[in-house]
Design an enzyme around this catalytic site. Structure first.
Site, mmCIF file in Angstrom:
data_model
loop_
_atom_site.group_PDB
_atom_site.id
_atom_site.type_symbol
_atom_site.label_atom_id
_atom_site.label_comp_id
_atom_site.label_asym_id
_atom_site.label_seq_id
_atom_site.Cartn_x
_atom_site.Cartn_y
_atom_site.Cartn_z
ATOM 1 N N HIS A 195 0.800 -1.235 0.000
ATOM 2 C CA HIS A 195 0.000 0.000 0.000
ATOM 3 C C HIS A 195 0.826 1.275 0.000
ATOM 4 C CE1 HIS A 195 -3.997 -1.849 0.745
ATOM 5 N NE2 HIS A 195 -3.282 -2.775 1.362
ATOM 6 N N LYS A 199 -8.798 13.659 4.874
ATOM 7 C CA LYS A 199 -7.928 12.471 4.847
ATOM 8 C C LYS A 199 -6.972 12.603 6.014
ATOM 9 C CE LYS A 199 -6.659 13.813 0.607
ATOM 10 N NZ LYS A 199 -6.836 12.618 -0.207
ATOM 11 N N ARG A 200 -6.155 11.560 6.294
ATOM 12 C CA ARG A 200 -5.127 11.691 7.310
ATOM 13 C C ARG A 200 -4.233 12.890 6.990
ATOM 14 N NH1 ARG A 200 -4.954 7.870 11.683
ATOM 15 N NH2 ARG A 200 -2.895 8.783 11.993
ATOM 16 N N LYS A 212 0.637 14.284 1.579
ATOM 17 C CA LYS A 212 -0.703 14.588 1.065
ATOM 18 C C LYS A 212 -0.888 16.088 0.835
ATOM 19 C CE LYS A 212 -2.780 10.568 3.434
ATOM 20 N NZ LYS A 212 -3.351 9.732 2.359
ATOM 21 N N THR A 257 -8.623 6.551 -2.079
ATOM 22 C CA THR A 257 -9.963 6.009 -2.285
ATOM 23 C C THR A 257 -11.001 7.092 -2.009
ATOM 24 O OG1 THR A 257 -9.778 5.124 -0.037
ATOM 25 C CG2 THR A 257 -9.489 3.568 -1.853
ATOM 26 N N LYS A 275 -14.700 8.356 -3.894
ATOM 27 C CA LYS A 275 -15.981 8.639 -3.234
ATOM 28 C C LYS A 275 -16.513 10.011 -3.650
ATOM 29 C CE LYS A 275 -14.172 5.804 0.457
ATOM 30 N NZ LYS A 275 -13.350 5.783 1.689
#
Ligand code: GPK
Length: 829
Positions: A371, A567-568, A573, A675, A679
């Site tokens: 991952h 998100k985290r 990110k 992911t 969504k």
């Protein structure tokens, strides 16, 4: 307009009668009986939580009935999904919707004077995971049950899942989460499925004769793993699988000798030590923290799961040698990678297989999903720790490694490159350069039949970077399986208005076959359809605005563009890129306050690992910027910034349908898939994103005109990383970026502590590992093109509708079919 009239939190109901044949009266009486006899409550004294438990117990009975029906025949092959994380969220809407009982339940509760929405809100989230990896496991469980793959998910029944996040003056605070405080009505305890898990001790030798040497592990400590099952019912109740979570218990609950000697604390010390294994979920995401308790968790659940599945196999088939024909084991990341030596050990010690036979069974049963390629997330364990905690496993790992390295020599590689010590070091399961550590990724890779990445780009990068030398030895081993999401939760349950609109437009078949969503494309510019689609969005934005007001006290205008990054919190990110752009926009508005700026609300949510100081500082910056911007009369509400606390699966279900813009802005090459991106796009938010992870495949599906792409691609990132001093040059070339950084560094957002954010700005000026400075100008440019696009509602809605219409491929049902065909070779039931 029917779509807009749907009750806010209502779930979509399949246009068919209940799958169980229950009437409203049946269910009403069932709920009433549970409340009375299982909970000992009267309707008058029952709290919403009691109604939730009573309703869940009534529904659980229906699930069990379906379960008994689907477990009648022994399936030819089962999938075992081993995951240290299952980020499930609430279970009631899954159970109700998949059994076709939502309307029946609502009506039954109404007759009891209770509102279903309030009952659903009383269910605590099962947050047994950190982020994408754990949520993926939950989506896969739903999809396997829905498409009929016989499967068992194995994990840990943590007493405390992911911590509860609150803010104290903009600083993240963590508190324990207590989802089990009032019990879990979905689970069944299975004391008969209990296994002994050993730790430490010694390995002794014996010789039963004929030159055979046997090794026996005598653990110093033994812990019991007790099974707790949660049934997972698939769509239309056709199939039920199980999530089997292990709870750690001590062999002896109390040391009576010590107790009688008056040592009342010492008497339960061993019990505390054993139970610690399933006490708390480690809260770090995409980083390995290397603590001994973590290794104990990993071995504990892996060993229990393997013992359980082998016992089942032997009971059903007799011979353990046929395991590969009837079982496919998926290792979700390297957390269960100890399965490689543990399966070898069980096969040799408990079933008398030779090394060769055991290796054949192991390497034809195990598969491994990677991952992340981030170096800090790749698990390695010190050899010294492994020898102390799992001495027998360390021996097996050494032997596997010895044979693996010998193999290369035996094949007499002609070219010098393959004789090279550096080459052998690169494929070795032991990293000798950093104080002798076991590389769990290499171990999982070598012990697996198939290894997969989670998006096309990520899989390519696995082949060309971290796993390149191992890949060259076995070029067919790595395959791609792009992630997916379950549409039942992320469309049908989270967005009933949009689901109803889709059903009314393309037919109820869309609930079973998401490819039918494509029929919405024809309506992308049809004013009547657009009005209904926009009305659904408007309603979801109002619902989100209400939640924002309740939880933060900030008023936001549903007419504004809702620009959302949830998100985290992680540097790769790049929430910081979003915050710096927010500051630049703030400066631009203040420089020209009379321009007609496109009103925007920037919404953030997400948790930082408690030990991740830099990520927590980024949260604090977002909160401090929010305060300054929201309070500035010159901005006049045209820019608002919100940080919603305590992001969770159930909060995501409220946030995502209310988004206009989805921020997917990681440094290219660093987000394995994503992911959340799927969504949002499914629910019709437009994506602003880099060419990273599954964003690339989303662009390929929705079309380049319907997504906003910016920044360096993965190759560009690699090239730029090689240029020394790129950040300083980029800042010099961008007055806008320089001014935003200056404003943050000046203490303008932290007057009480002017240097607070210098660690962030200094790092961007000097190192900038995540290339924020390289992508900033292009990000600004694309954001202003989004402002312009928002001013053309017809164009915007056409793009949004095309996103919803073209996302069917990202269903996790598709992912699971691909795993079933190409990795597990299992038939659908
Ligand atoms: C990857 F390595 C990890 C991890 O420890 N936790 C985690 O959630 C995520 N992930 C990736 O970061 C995402 O890109 C990906 O979509 C998700 O796993 C599921 O594959």
């Amino acid at each position: 307009d029917s779509a807009a009239e749907m009750p806010m939190a209502a779930a979509w109901t399949a246009p068919l009668l209940s799958q169980t044949g229950d009437t409203v009266v049946d269910l009403r009486e069932s709920i009433r009986a549970k409340l009375t006899f299982a909970l000992g409550r009267t309707p008058e004294s029952a709290r919403p939580r009691d109604w939730f438990v009573a309703t869940a117990m009534a529904l659980r009975e229906r699930v069990v009935a379906a379960c008994m029906a689907s477990e009648k025949a022994v399936p030819n092959k089962r999938v075992y999904y081993l995951s240290l994380e299952f980020l499930i969220g609430r279970l009631m809407s899954d159970a109700m919707n998949n059994l076709g009982l939502t309307d029946t339940t609502r009506a039954a509760l109404r007759e009891l004077g209770v509102d279903l929405d309030a009952v659903q809100d009383a269910e605590p989230d099962a947050a047994l995971g950190n982020g994408g990896l754990g949520r993926l496991a939950a989506c896969f469980m739903d999809s396997m049950a829905s498409i009929g793959i016989p499967a068992i998910g194995y994990g840990i029944r943590y007493d405390h899942g992911l911590f509860r996040q609150s803010f104290e003056d903009g600083w993240q605070r963590e508190a324990p989460e207590t989802w089990l405080a009032e019990g879990n009505p979905w689970e069944f305890v299975r004391p008969d499925a209990t296994y002994a898990i050993g730790f430490g001790g010694t390995v002794t030798l014996s010789s039963p004769g004929e030159g055979v040497i046997r090794r026996h592990w005598q653990p110093a400590e033994t812990v019991r793993a007790v099974a707790h099952d949660i049934p997972v019912v698939g769509w239309r109740g056709r199939h039920v699988n199980r999530l089997r979570l292990w709870k750690a218990e001590a062999g002896e609950p109390v040391d009576l000798g010590r107790f009688n000697d008056g040592d009342h604390v010492g008497a339960v010390a061993a019990r505390m030590r054993a139970e610690a294994i399933s006490r708390v979920l480690y809260p770090s995401d995409s980083s390995a923290d290397g603590q001994e308790l973590r290794l104990r968790q990993e071995y504990f659940f892996t060993s229990a799961s393997l013992q359980d599945l082998i016992a089942r196999h032997v009971m059903e088939r007799g011979d353990v040698r046929s395991l590969p024909d009837h079982a496919a084991i998926q290792l979700n990341d390297t957390h269960p990678a100890i399965a490689v030596p543990e399966l070898m050990r069980i096969l040799m010690e408990d079933h008398d297989l030779s090394w060769e036979d055991a290796w054949h069974v192991t390497t034809h049963t195990l598969n491994y999903t990677n991952h992340t390629l981030l170096p800090e997330a790749l698990e390695t364990w010190p050899v010294e720790l492994m020898e102390r905690l799992l001495p027998r496993h360390m021996q097996i790992i050494y032997l596997i490694n010895w044979m693996h390295l010998e193999e290369q020599a035996k094949h007499g590689r002609q070219d010098a490159a393959h004789q090279d010590a550096a080459y052998l070091a690169s494929i070795s399961l032991i990293d000798e350069a950093h104080g002798r550590r076991v590389r769990m990724g290499h171990l999982a890779f070598h012990g697996a039949r198939r290894v997969n990445g989670v998006s096309a780009l990520h899989t390519d990068l696995m082949r060309s970077t971290v796993f390149a030398p191992l890949h060259a030895l076995d070029p067919d081993k790595i395959v791609n399986k792009t992630n997916g999401i379950t549409f039942r939760r992320w469309l049908h349950n989270a967005n009933p208005g949009l689901t109803r609109l889709a059903v009314e437009t393309v037919g109820a078949g869309v609930l079973d076959d998401p490819e039918l969503l494509r029929g919405l494309e024809a309506h992308a510019e049809d004013p009547a359809f657009v009005a209904r689609y926009a009305a659904v969005r408007r309603q979801r934005k109002e619902a989100l605005a209400k939640v924002v007001a309740e939880r933060t006290g900030i008023d936001i205008d549903p007419d504004a563009l809702f620009d959302i990054q949830v998100k985290r919190i992680h540097e790769y990110k790049r929430q910081l890129l979003n915050v710096v752009e927010t500051v630049a926009l703030y400066q631009a508005i203040k420089a020209e306050p009379h321009r007609d700026w496109t009103p925007r609300v920037k919404i953030f949510a997400g948790k930082a690992a408690p030990s991740y100081v830099r990520a927590k500082l980024i949260i604090k910056l977002a909160c401090d910027v929010a305060k300054a911007v929201n309070d500035d009369p010159e901005v006049a509400g045209r820019l608002k910034v919100v940080f919603l606390p305590n992001y969770s699966v159930s909060l995501a279900e409220t946030i995502i349908p209310g988004a206009d813009l989805s921020e997917q802005i990681s440094t290219a090459g660093m987000e394995a898939s994503g992911t959340g991106n799927m969504k949002f796009a499914l629910n019709g938010a437009l994506t602003v994103g880099t060419l990273d992870g599954a964003n690339i495949e989303i662009r390929d599906h929705v079309g380049a005109d319907n997504i906003f792409i910016f920044g360096l691609d993965a190759a560009g990132v690699q090239a730029r990383e090689a240029e020394p001093g790129y950040a300083a040059k980029a800042i010099q070339a961008s007055p806008r970026l320089a001014a935003a950084l200056d404003m943050i560094a000046s203490g303008r957002f932290s007057p009480e502590e002017p240097g607070r954010f210098r660690p962030l700005t200094d790092d961007l000026r000097q190192r900038d590992q995540y290339l924020l400075t390289a992508d900033f100008d292009d990000y600004w440019r694309v954001q202003r093109s989004i402002d312009a696009a928002w001013r053309d509602p017809r164009g915007w809605w056409a793009k949004a509708i095309r996103n919803t219409a073209r996302m069917a491929w990202f269903s996790s049902d598709r992912s699971m079919r691909e795993y079933a065909d190409e990795i597990w070779r299992v038939r659908l039931g």
